[in-house]
Design a protein around this motif. Sequence first.
Motif, PDB file in Angstrom:
ATOM      1  N   ASP A 171      -2.091  12.293  10.508  1.00  0.00           N
ATOM      2  CA  ASP A 171      -2.226  13.135   9.329  1.00  0.00           C
ATOM      3  C   ASP A 171      -1.684  14.542   9.550  1.00  0.00           C
ATOM      4  O   ASP A 171      -1.296  15.219   8.596  1.00  0.00           O
ATOM      5  CB  ASP A 171      -3.699  13.215   8.911  1.00  0.00           C
ATOM      6  CG  ASP A 171      -4.246  11.872   8.465  1.00  0.00           C
ATOM      7  OD1 ASP A 171      -3.446  11.062   7.951  1.00  0.00           O
ATOM      8  OD2 ASP A 171      -5.455  11.625   8.644  1.00  0.00           O
ATOM      9  N   PRO A 196       4.421  14.121   9.821  1.00  0.00           N
ATOM     10  CA  PRO A 196       4.018  13.018   8.942  1.00  0.00           C
ATOM     11  C   PRO A 196       4.578  13.216   7.540  1.00  0.00           C
ATOM     12  O   PRO A 196       4.589  14.330   7.017  1.00  0.00           O
ATOM     13  CB  PRO A 196       2.493  13.094   8.963  1.00  0.00           C
ATOM     14  CG  PRO A 196       2.179  14.504   9.319  1.00  0.00           C
ATOM     15  CD  PRO A 196       3.296  14.975  10.201  1.00  0.00           C
ATOM     16  N   LEU A 197       5.071  12.141   6.955  1.00  0.00           N
ATOM     17  CA  LEU A 197       5.638  12.166   5.600  1.00  0.00           C
ATOM     18  C   LEU A 197       4.969  11.070   4.778  1.00  0.00           C
ATOM     19  O   LEU A 197       5.557  10.023   4.511  1.00  0.00           O
ATOM     20  CB  LEU A 197       7.152  11.967   5.645  1.00  0.00           C
ATOM     21  CG  LEU A 197       7.956  13.005   6.453  1.00  0.00           C
ATOM     22  CD1 LEU A 197       9.406  12.575   6.594  1.00  0.00           C
ATOM     23  CD2 LEU A 197       7.867  14.379   5.791  1.00  0.00           C
ATOM     24  N   GLY A 198       3.712  11.300   4.437  1.00  0.00           N
ATOM     25  CA  GLY A 198       2.964  10.289   3.718  1.00  0.00           C
ATOM     26  C   GLY A 198       2.362   9.285   4.668  1.00  0.00           C
ATOM     27  O   GLY A 198       2.352   9.448   5.887  1.00  0.00           O
ATOM     28  N   ASP A 199       1.844   8.199   4.094  1.00  0.00           N
ATOM     29  CA  ASP A 199       1.150   7.191   4.900  1.00  0.00           C
ATOM     30  C   ASP A 199       2.095   6.287   5.663  1.00  0.00           C
ATOM     31  O   ASP A 199       1.702   5.694   6.672  1.00  0.00           O
ATOM     32  CB  ASP A 199       0.257   6.328   3.997  1.00  0.00           C
ATOM     33  CG  ASP A 199      -0.870   7.122   3.370  1.00  0.00           C
ATOM     34  OD1 ASP A 199      -1.261   8.144   3.972  1.00  0.00           O
ATOM     35  OD2 ASP A 199      -1.338   6.732   2.276  1.00  0.00           O
ATOM     36  N   ASN A 200       3.364   6.175   5.220  1.00  0.00           N
ATOM     37  CA  ASN A 200       4.250   5.153   5.768  1.00  0.00           C
ATOM     38  C   ASN A 200       5.503   5.708   6.435  1.00  0.00           C
ATOM     39  O   ASN A 200       6.367   4.918   6.838  1.00  0.00           O
ATOM     40  CB  ASN A 200       4.672   4.170   4.659  1.00  0.00           C
ATOM     41  CG  ASN A 200       3.494   3.491   4.014  1.00  0.00           C
ATOM     42  OD1 ASN A 200       2.558   3.077   4.695  1.00  0.00           O
ATOM     43  ND2 ASN A 200       3.522   3.376   2.686  1.00  0.00           N
ATOM     44  N   SER A 201       5.623   7.016   6.558  1.00  0.00           N
ATOM     45  CA  SER A 201       6.858   7.584   7.097  1.00  0.00           C
ATOM     46  C   SER A 201       6.552   8.781   7.986  1.00  0.00           C
ATOM     47  O   SER A 201       5.496   9.411   7.874  1.00  0.00           O
ATOM     48  CB  SER A 201       7.802   8.025   5.963  1.00  0.00           C
ATOM     49  OG  SER A 201       8.115   6.953   5.095  1.00  0.00           O
ATOM     50  N   THR A 234      10.433   4.883   8.689  1.00  0.00           N
ATOM     51  CA  THR A 234       9.597   4.515   7.560  1.00  0.00           C
ATOM     52  C   THR A 234       9.269   3.030   7.588  1.00  0.00           C
ATOM     53  O   THR A 234      10.133   2.210   7.933  1.00  0.00           O
ATOM     54  CB  THR A 234      10.280   4.883   6.220  1.00  0.00           C
ATOM     55  OG1 THR A 234       9.423   4.532   5.139  1.00  0.00           O
ATOM     56  CG2 THR A 234      11.613   4.154   6.052  1.00  0.00           C
TER      57      THR A 234
END
Length: 793
Positions: A171, A196-201, A234
């Motif tokens: 996070d 971190p770039l969101g939950d998946n990237s 990603t």
Amino acid sequence: MNKFKYRGPAGFSQALLPLAITMAAPQPGWAAESTVALEEVIVTAQHREENLQDAAIAVASVSGDELVEAGITQLGRLSELVPALTVVTTSTGNSLFIRGVGNFTLVPTSDPSTAFNYDGVYVARPSSTTGVFYDLARVEVLKGPQGTLYGRNATGGAINVIPVQPVIGDDDLSGQVIASYGNYESINTEAALNIPLGDNSAARLSGAFVKHDGYLDDGTSDDDTASVRAQFKTDINEDLTVRIASDYSNTGGNGSGINYAGKYPYDAQTDTFTFVPAGISDSDGIYTDDSQAFRETILVPLAGRNFDAMAPYATVDNSYYGVNAEVNWSTDIGTFTVIPAWRKSELDYMASAASFPYRNNETDEQYSLEVRFAGERIGMFDYTLGLYYFDEEIDVDTQLTLAMSYVDIFDQKLETESYAPFAQLIANITDEFRIVGGARYTNDQKTFDSLSTRGVLVCFPPLRGSCPDGPLYPLVDNVSELPFPFPEAGQPPTQAGGGALAVRFDGDTNDDLDTDKTTYRVALEYDVAPESLLYASYATGYRSGGFSGAAGFETYDPEYLDAYTLGSKNMLFDDRLQLNIEVFYWEYTDQQVSHVGVDAEGNTGQFIENIGKSTIQGAEVESKFLITSNTLASVIVQYLDAQNDTFVYKEGNDALPPNTGCNVGPSSDPAFLDVDCSDKPGYNSPDWTLNLAIQHTFELDGYDLVIGTDTQYKTSRYVGFEYLAEQKMDSFWQSNATISLSPSDERWTAALYVRNIEDDRTPVFAPTHPGGGQLVYGTSAPMTYGARFSMNF
């Protein structure tokens, strides 16, 4: 707290095959400490993640932490941690030897015998293996031919440099900063940031800056390298992951330097050469006043006069670029992996080479694509299918003055197109016993175009004349810039002054070469016990042929290596003792050897021939022992017997005999002599190599004080082509020590280090100079020391 959650300090290489010098009985208190164990090491040398101890191949793994603690920022020092590897760092790149398999040449017309792979991408040029040793997960060194999974130009083995990838799922921002300062005004900084770039990237940015003054008094053997890397990863969905990476590096400064060892004046009465030591400090470099004075005592026989002092030519401005991607798609039938890549190098340097001026402007550009499919098990079978494509273009513009009595100006263009389908099948006969088989077909298509102008200065009678007032060739971009009369193309020799004649030769070469080879590997793997593996394998390797551009030696054939291996990997005493053993037997045929000689038209030049056949055999043992929860010891021993079975080449039968430590006799062609180096040991093949290391952690009320030391011993070995007595280097020890302090949460670490405590500059290569007869040598770094601070966040 388990003090050995990490892998250990520099010197604790996780190589496969090693041999324990001692074994100890369980110590009192082990039962109470049964949760303390050596950490599991994951490798991807077989294109799949697996425990190093489960990988039934000869592979060494060095973690990124080990590289940082050892201060290894370039490929050249990796051999300190991997006994099977020798890296010869020169002004034109890194020449790699694995157990004596390698070549001293780095010319663009020759391919390396060890495959260098960065982030899963094969890097074709040895001159481009720099600027990537930062923010790494690990470096893997595969020993022996890798003809199935890695293919062409891996007869000696492969080196995999694996960066840390972006971490998805965190996070917060995370990363690290490392900075060190030492003698020779050494500055080494390295930083990495995980975004971190969101939950998946996630993205990862990293960079490094390495700079130090010259290790030699003339300012050479310095470093000035800046590098940066950017990655984006990603998870498009739970089955599909895409990672894109780019990197850039620039190396400046003066480049690697050399020293004069001495000269070989010719004695006409005895028809022999006698070595005269230079008497110059090994810290000088060839541009100091003492070295220049020595240079002016060296006779250039063809020109009939001594050398002049040499202007300080050494400068480097090399840039390296790369973009690559990795796509992994998991399906019900297996996993597809696609790795497209582009890399480019722009080289602009002036070097002293073997003490003659050498200027090179070179552009190397390559495209590659690898597609693999790792299928889900069908019955007892696991399998991998793949296809590899490679395209490379090289454009070289070079000027050099060989022995100052020769000038070479040439423009070369080389193109290579290669493709290779491959497959590997694993038959799981039982849960403990497996049979492995794999094959790869490689087709290489090469073209070579070369325009060259060569000038020769001759004082009559050739090689015995005296022209003390005659000229020598300066380094020029074009023969029109020469300060004395020089023939036009196709015209007879001209009077250059001082009684010397200038002779011109022009060359125009257009050639192509198409070679192919099927290489394969078969292996048996048996789990003797839950943590004991026994394996045996037979593997073949292929190194593609190429071009020399010399009359009568225009092309050379591929070389081959057949390797038999028997190995055992074991974890003992509740995983506190690792004991790995490997025995190997290699047959090396059609060995490609680069050397200076006389071509079919009587001209002196450097070319490559298939003149070698050798047998390489030995054993390697590695033992790591967690003596207590706070004390780790490591031993690696390699015994190597590398012997030339046949090694015969031709030298011109002119006024002077060949200067060699080998036998010389008449040839079938009276214009030549046969030089026979059969029964000599292989190059860079010490009989014994020993690595020892120990580290202890002291717990100090919330802090850990770690003291470690390691040392490497190598016996004598030859580091020059001619097998002269002066090219046989003595055995040596090289030792290092580190002391570090960190809090128990390891958020930061402060360390002091000293490397090469003996302060011995060990020679790593020693070429003779064609024409002038001087012997020069390059060395390892002297003693270095300093402080390092790192922080994780």
